[in-house]
Write an enzyme that holds these catalytic residues in place. Sequence first.
Site, PDB file in Angstrom:
ATOM      1  CG  HIS A   1      37.377  24.841  56.657  1.00  0.00           C
ATOM      2  ND1 HIS A   1      37.742  23.800  57.415  1.00  0.00           N
ATOM      3  CD2 HIS A   1      38.391  25.222  55.833  1.00  0.00           C
ATOM      4  CE1 HIS A   1      38.920  23.559  57.146  1.00  0.00           C
ATOM      5  NE2 HIS A   1      39.373  24.528  56.202  1.00  0.00           N
TER       6      HIS A   1
ATOM      7  CG  HIS B   1      43.121  21.954  57.243  1.00  0.00           C
ATOM      8  ND1 HIS B   1      43.989  23.069  57.747  1.00  0.00           N
ATOM      9  CD2 HIS B   1      42.425  22.769  56.500  1.00  0.00           C
ATOM     10  CE1 HIS B   1      43.608  24.180  57.462  1.00  0.00           C
ATOM     11  NE2 HIS B   1      42.555  24.016  56.430  1.00  0.00           N
TER      12      HIS B   1
END
Length: 332
Positions: A58, A220
Amino acid sequence: MARYFENSADDLVPDALTGFARAHADLVEFDASDGYVTARHTAPARRVGLLSGGGSGHEPMHAGYVGAGMLDAACPGRVFASPHNRQIYRASLAAARPGGVLHIVKNYTGDRINFGIAAERLADQGITCSRVLVDDDLASDSEEIAAGRRGTGGTVLVEKILGGAADAGLGIEELTELGTAMVGRCRTLAAASAAHHAPGTGEPAFSLPVGELEYGVGIHGERADRTRPQGDVRALVEDMTGALLAELRPGADEPVVALVNGLGSVTSLELYGIFGEMGRVLDARRVRLARHLVGDYVTALDMRGFSLTLLVADPAVLAFYDAPVHTAALRW
């Protein structure tokens, strides 16, 4: 077939953290044995340490927000996987101040479990620990999802504002109350036209027909409950911004902070166009845009998508947001 420039899928995260710490040696230190990053400089008035963490992939979250005015420490796990509770415990010991340590946790089962175990171990050592749980994802707001809303882009705004508040000397109860209140006034919605690719295999997490969007995708690669035609960006952003406003319902005198966030493979050219469309919607609905961020702040590897975040603010929150910050990924 390999897609990423890596020595191996297992080495990708530790190699990146080693390089990150060297590139920003004036700002952070990396503890390679326990896998956490700490800030070299924080405000003397700070009584409570701030710690965040979660899966890698991320970037710039999490390590990119360690530094003066924001996080004291971050625990990056493996790609899209929670850090181990041992990492969190060790990082918490390093970050804790006389008033304790505050965990900023995104609402995923693994993160909640591991941060919870670390908090129990800290309590056994007599260290005060509290938690702010970020669950800003509008798309996962459903009674059918037992874990509740996911934590996504709003995490960056919460961490920045809590960093300013911690530098002002707020105690752990005040910080927890402020953070929880901000989460309640913050929502995010994401869309993607293509999934991320998994390190090691190079395979996409999901496939979409040409011209279709995953509307409400997670960071995700979690699928939404629906797809929609991509169409033009004006209609897409209007729908997304409208959904956020319908949920938050800001008052006539309540400004908002906006985050237009790239999920990994969307260009700046597109993101600024998206921000322009979002601003047009806010203007039309007479919602004052007080602050904004545009860029890649919470990515999902190389996902081709973006997220929109709105946080309803008051003067105190805006003052904490405006407080000085100097990290690898955010500074003013």
